[in-house]
Design a protein around this motif. Structure first.
Motif, short mmCIF file in Angstrom:
data_model
loop_
_atom_site.label_atom_id
_atom_site.label_comp_id
_atom_site.label_asym_id
_atom_site.label_seq_id
_atom_site.Cartn_x
_atom_site.Cartn_y
_atom_site.Cartn_z
N VAL A 120 0.86 -1.19 0.00
CA VAL A 120 0.00 0.00 0.00
C VAL A 120 0.89 1.23 0.00
O VAL A 120 1.82 1.33 0.80
CB VAL A 120 -0.92 0.00 1.25
N ALA A 121 0.62 2.19 -0.89
CA ALA A 121 1.49 3.37 -0.98
C ALA A 121 0.74 4.56 -1.56
O ALA A 121 0.16 4.46 -2.64
CB ALA A 121 2.73 3.07 -1.83
N GLY A 122 0.76 5.67 -0.83
CA GLY A 122 0.29 6.94 -1.37
C GLY A 122 1.50 7.74 -1.80
O GLY A 122 1.86 8.72 -1.15
N PHE A 123 2.15 7.31 -2.87
CA PHE A 123 3.46 7.87 -3.24
C PHE A 123 3.34 9.28 -3.80
O PHE A 123 2.35 9.62 -4.46
CB PHE A 123 4.16 6.96 -4.26
N PRO A 124 4.33 10.15 -3.54
CA PRO A 124 4.32 11.51 -4.09
C PRO A 124 4.47 11.48 -5.61
O PRO A 124 5.10 10.58 -6.17
CB PRO A 124 5.54 12.17 -3.44
N CYS A 125 3.91 12.48 -6.25
CA CYS A 125 4.02 12.59 -7.71
C CYS A 125 5.21 13.47 -8.04
O CYS A 125 5.23 14.64 -7.70
CB CYS A 125 2.74 13.19 -8.28
N GLN A 126 6.19 12.91 -8.69
CA GLN A 126 7.39 13.65 -9.07
C GLN A 126 7.60 13.58 -10.58
O GLN A 126 7.15 12.64 -11.23
CB GLN A 126 8.63 13.06 -8.40
N PRO A 127 8.31 14.55 -11.16
CA PRO A 127 8.62 14.47 -12.58
C PRO A 127 9.49 13.24 -12.88
O PRO A 127 10.37 12.90 -12.10
CB PRO A 127 9.40 15.76 -12.84
N PHE A 128 9.22 12.61 -13.99
CA PHE A 128 10.02 11.47 -14.42
C PHE A 128 10.90 11.92 -15.57
O PHE A 128 10.40 12.37 -16.59
CB PHE A 128 9.12 10.33 -14.91
N SER A 129 12.18 11.83 -15.40
CA SER A 129 13.08 12.23 -16.48
C SER A 129 13.13 11.14 -17.53
O SER A 129 13.43 9.98 -17.24
CB SER A 129 14.49 12.46 -15.92
N ILE A 130 12.83 11.51 -18.78
CA ILE A 130 12.87 10.52 -19.86
C ILE A 130 14.02 10.79 -20.82
O ILE A 130 14.16 10.14 -21.84
CB ILE A 130 11.55 10.48 -20.65
#
Length: 395
Positions: A120-130
């Motif tokens: 279970v995880a309410g993970f933070p939303c961070q930019p994903f470098s592509i």
């Protein structure tokens, strides 16, 4: 209930004390702060208590103050591990569950996380470098989920999924996760979970109906394809679990409230002028003052600043007030037995970052129900329409 600070006398070796002062100076912290951090770190190493009467086990990542823990515990689960880096959230968690969550998840060895059925995880939303991914693709080199998510906290969810392979997971995030970074974030999340062999089912669900608050969040349920294959469907379908009487704002209000929660003349004037200015420009920005028999806007972590998104009307002869921390707790579906042991400012941040507990409880029930169904089918070697298949397993 709020605990007062206590003072203790501590005798330590003189040489050790000098080293401690030197270390504290290098870290830019007080000796007291260093000692407190050390005690918290030591308590965080304490293992979750092990019970044998649970229906399933789960871990609580990015645990906050334990809203997801309450939900899955209500469905018969036993929490075997928790992680939360914020020291104030750790305090609230400890004061309510007698367990100190481990700290920075990026420093936790995935292999040391206990085996569990559901993550279970309410993970933070961070930019994903592509950028790195694109470069590797141009060179014809394959990329895995670690390449795509390295440097983001979602990676830590992925590496624990890869190492421990729970039967299922539930992830929670803000509504606009799919549109974040022009859709790149959602694409990477989908691809990463797919490469880890998990079948995912996302849905945006509003907490309204469980609590008197309009609060839309995306929930992502996932099930292990190596165990269960993918010949099945999953529906969140929580509407029939809402209370018969729709909760309204007046249901969560305290009968007597301290005057400190009433807005000052200066702040109230500012909010009115601010709202009028934006209304003249055709914008919808401004304070929110819902009807007592209605629902509120979304409670945010910034509520402590001015309370403008949810103000309570106190009549024409008195300025409106903000919600109390206890009312914020109720607005998120926390029971009154939940202890609030931090300052009002910290409490507002914590509840604004939390989940709607009864909604997550309903979702948890659906996930547990699906896991039990899939376990039975896997034991028989049946697929979703009852025909025999080769059982897929990662063990």
């Amino acid at each position: 209930m709020k605990y007062q600070n206590k003072q203790i006398n501590l005798k330590i070796d003189g040489h050790l004390y000098e080293k401690l002062k030197e270390y504290a100076k290098d870290e830019g912290k007080s000796v007291q702060h260093i000692l407190t951090e050390s005690l918290v770190s030591m308590m965080a190493r304490k293992q979750e208590p092990v019970y044998k009467d649970g229906k399933f086990t789960f871990i609580d990542l990015f645990a906050g103050i334990g809203g997801m823990r309450i939900a899955f515990t209500k469905q018969g689960g036993i929490c075997v591990f928790s992680s939360e880096w914020d020291k104030y959230a750790q305090k609230t968690y400890f004061d309510n569950f007698d367990v100190m969550p481990q700290g920075d998840i990026t420093k936790i060895n995935a292999q040391e996380v206990p085996d569990h059925d559901i993550l279970v995880a309410g993970f933070p939303c961070q930019p994903f470098s592509i950028a790195g991914v694109s470069k590797k693709n141009s060179l014809g080199r394959a990329t895995g989920f670690q390449d795509k998510t390295q440097g983001t906290l979602f990676f830590d969810v992925c590496r624990i999924l890869e190492a421990k392979r729970p039967k299922a997971f539930l992830l929670e995030n803000v509504k606009n996760l799919k549109s974040h970074d022009h859709g790149n974030t959602w694409r990477v999340i989908q691809e990463s979970l797919n490469q880890l062999d998990y079948e995912i089912f996302p849905q945006i669900i509003d907490g309204q109906g469980f609590v008197p608050q309009h609060r839309e969040r995306i929930f992502i349920a996932g099930f292990d394809r190596r165990r269960y294959g993918n010949l099945y469907d999953f529906q969140f379908d929580v509407d029939n679990q809402k209370p018969e009487k729709k909760p309204v704002l007046r249901d969560i209000l305290e009968p007597e409230v301290n005057e400190k929660y009433t807005l000052s003349d200066k702040l109230w004037t500012f909010l009115q002028n601010y709202a009028a200015k934006h209304k003249a420009k055709g914008n919808g920005f401004g304070y929110g003052m819902p009807e007592l028999d209605g629902v509120t806007r979304t409670l945010s972590a910034r509520y402590y600043k001015d309370g403008s998104e949810i103000l309570i009307n106190q009549g024409k002869d008195k300025n409106p007030r903000r919600l109390t921390p206890r009312e914020c707790a109720r607005l998120q579906g926390y029971p009154d037995s939940f202890k609030i042991t931090v300052s009002d400012t910290r409490a507002y941040k914590q509840f604004g970052n939390s989940v709607v507990v009864p909604l997550v409880t309903a979702i948890a029930g659906k996930i547990v129900e699906k896991v039990e169904e899939l376990d039975k089918k896997a034991e028989r070697g049946d697929d979703s329409d009852g025909t025999h298949k080769l059982q897929q397993t990662g063990h």
